[in-house]
Design a protein around this motif. Structure first.
Motif, PDB file in Angstrom:
ATOM      1  N   ALA A 135      76.184 -34.145-124.518  1.00  0.00           N
ATOM      2  CA  ALA A 135      75.608 -35.023-125.540  1.00  0.00           C
ATOM      3  C   ALA A 135      74.617 -34.271-126.430  1.00  0.00           C
ATOM      4  CB  ALA A 135      74.929 -36.224-124.889  1.00  0.00           C
ATOM      5  N   LEU A 136      73.846 -33.355-125.860  1.00  0.00           N
ATOM      6  CA  LEU A 136      72.911 -32.574-126.659  1.00  0.00           C
ATOM      7  C   LEU A 136      73.689 -31.663-127.615  1.00  0.00           C
ATOM      8  CD1 LEU A 136      70.087 -31.702-127.454  1.00  0.00           C
ATOM      9  CD2 LEU A 136      70.108 -30.116-125.505  1.00  0.00           C
ATOM     10  N   GLY A 137      74.770 -31.081-127.128  1.00  0.00           N
ATOM     11  CA  GLY A 137      75.618 -30.245-127.986  1.00  0.00           C
ATOM     12  C   GLY A 137      76.194 -31.036-129.152  1.00  0.00           C
ATOM     13  N   LEU A 138      76.577 -32.289-128.900  1.00  0.00           N
ATOM     14  CA  LEU A 138      77.073 -33.146-129.978  1.00  0.00           C
ATOM     15  C   LEU A 138      75.978 -33.368-131.014  1.00  0.00           C
ATOM     16  CD1 LEU A 138      79.135 -35.007-131.336  1.00  0.00           C
ATOM     17  CD2 LEU A 138      78.369 -36.829-129.782  1.00  0.00           C
ATOM     18  N   ARG A 139      74.777 -33.688-130.561  1.00  0.00           N
ATOM     19  CA  ARG A 139      73.650 -33.909-131.483  1.00  0.00           C
ATOM     20  C   ARG A 139      73.348 -32.647-132.287  1.00  0.00           C
ATOM     21  NH1 ARG A 139      70.923 -38.361-131.423  1.00  0.00           N
ATOM     22  NH2 ARG A 139      69.004 -37.396-132.134  1.00  0.00           N
ATOM     23  N   GLU A 140      73.453 -31.487-131.639  1.00  0.00           N
ATOM     24  CA  GLU A 140      73.224 -30.221-132.347  1.00  0.00           C
ATOM     25  C   GLU A 140      74.280 -30.017-133.428  1.00  0.00           C
ATOM     26  OE1 GLU A 140      71.248 -27.757-128.598  1.00  0.00           O
ATOM     27  OE2 GLU A 140      73.333 -27.400-129.153  1.00  0.00           O
ATOM     28  N   GLN A 141      75.533 -30.258-133.096  1.00  0.00           N
ATOM     29  CA  GLN A 141      76.604 -30.069-134.067  1.00  0.00           C
ATOM     30  C   GLN A 141      76.480 -31.035-135.253  1.00  0.00           C
ATOM     31  OE1 GLN A 141      80.651 -29.322-132.598  1.00  0.00           O
ATOM     32  NE2 GLN A 141      79.745 -29.195-130.543  1.00  0.00           N
ATOM     33  N   LEU A 142      75.913 -32.206-135.002  1.00  0.00           N
ATOM     34  CA  LEU A 142      75.703 -33.179-136.077  1.00  0.00           C
ATOM     35  C   LEU A 142      74.440 -32.881-136.877  1.00  0.00           C
ATOM     36  CD1 LEU A 142      76.733 -36.513-134.309  1.00  0.00           C
ATOM     37  CD2 LEU A 142      78.076 -35.119-135.915  1.00  0.00           C
ATOM     38  N   GLY A 143      73.661 -31.884-136.439  1.00  0.00           N
ATOM     39  CA  GLY A 143      72.438 -31.509-137.144  1.00  0.00           C
ATOM     40  C   GLY A 143      71.270 -32.430-136.840  1.00  0.00           C
ATOM     41  N   LEU A 144      71.342 -33.177-135.746  1.00  0.00           N
ATOM     42  CA  LEU A 144      70.292 -34.133-135.393  1.00  0.00           C
ATOM     43  C   LEU A 144      69.236 -33.522-134.484  1.00  0.00           C
ATOM     44  CD1 LEU A 144      72.650 -37.149-134.668  1.00  0.00           C
ATOM     45  CD2 LEU A 144      71.436 -36.622-136.797  1.00  0.00           C
ATOM     46  N   THR A 145      69.575 -32.384-133.864  1.00  0.00           N
ATOM     47  CA  THR A 145      68.695 -31.685-132.937  1.00  0.00           C
ATOM     48  C   THR A 145      68.844 -30.189-133.222  1.00  0.00           C
ATOM     49  OG1 THR A 145      69.100 -33.379-131.268  1.00  0.00           O
ATOM     50  CG2 THR A 145      68.212 -31.307-130.476  1.00  0.00           C
ATOM     51  N   PRO A 146      67.747 -29.436-133.217  1.00  0.00           N
ATOM     52  CA  PRO A 146      67.885 -27.990-133.428  1.00  0.00           C
ATOM     53  C   PRO A 146      68.780 -27.369-132.353  1.00  0.00           C
ATOM     54  CG  PRO A 146      65.574 -28.653-133.498  1.00  0.00           C
ATOM     55  CD  PRO A 146      66.356 -29.848-133.037  1.00  0.00           C
ATOM     56  N   ALA A 147      69.575 -26.388-132.754  1.00  0.00           N
ATOM     57  CA  ALA A 147      70.478 -25.714-131.817  1.00  0.00           C
ATOM     58  C   ALA A 147      69.676 -24.953-130.771  1.00  0.00           C
ATOM     59  CB  ALA A 147      71.402 -24.766-132.573  1.00  0.00           C
ATOM     60  N   ARG A 148      70.196 -24.966-129.551  1.00  0.00           N
ATOM     61  CA  ARG A 148      69.577 -24.213-128.460  1.00  0.00           C
ATOM     62  C   ARG A 148      69.797 -22.726-128.695  1.00  0.00           C
ATOM     63  NH1 ARG A 148      72.813 -27.644-124.105  1.00  0.00           N
ATOM     64  NH2 ARG A 148      74.132 -27.746-125.913  1.00  0.00           N
ATOM     65  N   GLN A 149      68.825 -21.951-128.348  1.00  0.00           N
ATOM     66  CA  GLN A 149      68.938 -20.502-128.477  1.00  0.00           C
ATOM     67  C   GLN A 149      70.009 -19.998-127.521  1.00  0.00           C
ATOM     68  OE1 GLN A 149      65.298 -18.418-127.716  1.00  0.00           O
ATOM     69  NE2 GLN A 149      65.558 -17.225-129.572  1.00  0.00           N
ATOM     70  N   GLY A 150      70.831 -19.083-127.990  1.00  0.00           N
ATOM     71  CA  GLY A 150      71.875 -18.516-127.140  1.00  0.00           C
ATOM     72  C   GLY A 150      73.152 -19.332-127.131  1.00  0.00           C
ATOM     73  N   GLN A 151      73.217 -20.421-127.892  1.00  0.00           N
ATOM     74  CA  GLN A 151      74.397 -21.268-127.946  1.00  0.00           C
ATOM     75  C   GLN A 151      75.140 -21.056-129.259  1.00  0.00           C
ATOM     76  OE1 GLN A 151      75.469 -23.430-125.469  1.00  0.00           O
ATOM     77  NE2 GLN A 151      73.902 -22.404-124.275  1.00  0.00           N
ATOM     78  N   ARG A 152      76.426 -21.340-129.240  1.00  0.00           N
ATOM     79  CA  ARG A 152      77.265 -21.322-130.430  1.00  0.00           C
ATOM     80  C   ARG A 152      77.140 -20.039-131.244  1.00  0.00           C
ATOM     81  NH1 ARG A 152      76.259 -25.608-128.621  1.00  0.00           N
ATOM     82  NH2 ARG A 152      77.069 -27.660-128.811  1.00  0.00           N
ATOM     83  N   GLY A 153      77.236 -18.915-130.548  1.00  0.00           N
ATOM     84  CA  GLY A 153      77.268 -17.638-131.232  1.00  0.00           C
ATOM     85  C   GLY A 153      75.904 -17.044-131.533  1.00  0.00           C
ATOM     86  N   GLU A 154      74.825 -17.763-131.245  1.00  0.00           N
ATOM     87  CA  GLU A 154      73.508 -17.214-131.501  1.00  0.00           C
ATOM     88  C   GLU A 154      73.137 -16.295-130.344  1.00  0.00           C
ATOM     89  OE1 GLU A 154      70.665 -20.335-131.977  1.00  0.00           O
ATOM     90  OE2 GLU A 154      72.038 -21.506-133.200  1.00  0.00           O
ATOM     91  N   SER A 155      72.374 -15.258-130.639  1.00  0.00           N
ATOM     92  CA  SER A 155      71.897 -14.396-129.559  1.00  0.00           C
ATOM     93  C   SER A 155      70.402 -14.646-129.360  1.00  0.00           C
ATOM     94  CB  SER A 155      72.164 -12.933-129.863  1.00  0.00           C
ATOM     95  OG  SER A 155      71.689 -12.609-131.128  1.00  0.00           O
ATOM     96  N   PRO A 156      69.958 -14.623-128.098  1.00  0.00           N
ATOM     97  CA  PRO A 156      68.532 -14.881-127.833  1.00  0.00           C
ATOM     98  C   PRO A 156      67.645 -13.849-128.544  1.00  0.00           C
ATOM     99  CG  PRO A 156      69.830 -14.831-125.793  1.00  0.00           C
ATOM    100  CD  PRO A 156      70.711 -14.385-126.899  1.00  0.00           C
ATOM    101  N   GLN A 157      66.509 -14.297-128.994  1.00  0.00           N
ATOM    102  CA  GLN A 157      65.551 -13.417-129.642  1.00  0.00           C
ATOM    103  C   GLN A 157      64.933 -12.474-128.601  1.00  0.00           C
ATOM    104  OE1 GLN A 157      64.394 -13.551-132.957  1.00  0.00           O
ATOM    105  NE2 GLN A 157      66.059 -14.939-133.431  1.00  0.00           N
ATOM    106  N   GLN A 158      64.797 -11.223-128.953  1.00  0.00           N
ATOM    107  CA  GLN A 158      64.132 -10.241-128.096  1.00  0.00           C
ATOM    108  C   GLN A 158      62.668 -10.183-128.496  1.00  0.00           C
ATOM    109  OE1 GLN A 158      65.552  -8.495-125.585  1.00  0.00           O
ATOM    110  NE2 GLN A 158      67.481  -9.562-125.940  1.00  0.00           N
ATOM    111  N   GLU A 159      61.781 -10.099-127.509  1.00  0.00           N
ATOM    112  CA  GLU A 159      60.355  -9.987-127.827  1.00  0.00           C
ATOM    113  C   GLU A 159      59.874  -8.584-127.627  1.00  0.00           C
ATOM    114  OE1 GLU A 159      57.907 -12.948-126.051  1.00  0.00           O
ATOM    115  OE2 GLU A 159      59.295 -14.506-126.534  1.00  0.00           O
TER     116      GLU A 159
END
Length: 159
Positions: A135-159
Motif C-alpha cells: 500500500a505504501l508503494g502504491l501511494r508512492e507511485q501515485l505521488g502521495l508519499t515521498p519514495a523510500r530511499q533505495g526503492q524503484r531504482g534509487e540508490s541509497p545516499q552515501q554519507e
C-alpha cells in the motif's frame, strides 16, 4: 458457468477483469463466480467487501480509478479448494479512487503494483479472497508519499 478446478476459476476471474473495457457484462460474469456469502479482505487496509455486490463494488472501484488497468498473472498455485495468484496490476490513475480514508483524486500517474490474492473456493464459487499488496508503494507511485530511499531504482545516499 461451472468451472471444476480452482486454478481455472481464478484465471477466468482475472481474464474477465482484463476485459472490463470491452465487455459491458464483465461484472455480471464475475458475480457468477462469487458466493453470496463471499468475504473479500483488503489486507493492507482491513476493508472487507461482502457478498456478490460487495465483491463487484471493489472491482468497480479499481476499474473506475484505473480505467485502462490490467492484471498480468505471474504465478498460480492451487489445490482443490484454494488458490493463490501472484500478479502485476498496471494502469494510469485517471479516475477517483475511493478509500476508507477518503477519495484520492486522479493523479494521472502510471502504476505497476505487484500483488497476491489468496482464494478459498467451495461449490465452484469464491468464498473468500484475501488481497495483499504494498500500500505504501502504491501511494508512492501515485505521488502521495515521498519514495523510500533505495526503492524503484534509487540508490541509497552515501554519507
Amino acid at each position: 458457468m461451472v468451472i471444476h478446478d480452482a486454478a481455472t476459476l481464478v484465471r477466468t476471474l482475472y481474464s474477465l477483469y482484463n476485459a472490463h473495457q470491452t465487455d459491458a457484462d464483465w461484472l455480471d460474469k464475475i458475480s457468477m463466480l462469487v458466493s453470496e456469502n463471499c468475504e473479500a479482505l483488503n489486507a493492507s487496509t482491513g476493508h472487507i467487501c461482502r457478498g456478490k455486490e460487495g465483491f463487484k463494488q471493489c472491482l468497480l472501484n479499481w476499474s473506475i480509478a484505473f480505467p485502462e488497468s490490467s492484471n498480468e498473472i505471474t504465478n498460480v498455485v492451487a489445490t482443490n479448494d484454494q488458490a493463490a495468484v501472484e500478479f502485476i496490476s498496471r494502469g494510469t490513475h485517471s479516475g477517483v479512487l475511493h478509500t476508507l480514508k477518503g477519495n484520492i483524486q486522479p493523479t494521472n500517474r502510471k502504476i505497476e503494483l505487484r500483488c497476491c490474492d489468496v482464494y478459498r473456493i467451495s461449490n465452484n464459487e469464491i468464498v473468500t479472497q484475501h488481497s495483499y499488496y504494498d500500500a505504501l508503494g502504491l501511494r508512492e507511485q501515485l505521488g502521495l508519499t515521498p519514495a523510500r530511499q533505495g526503492q524503484r531504482g534509487e540508490s541509497p545516499q552515501q554519507e
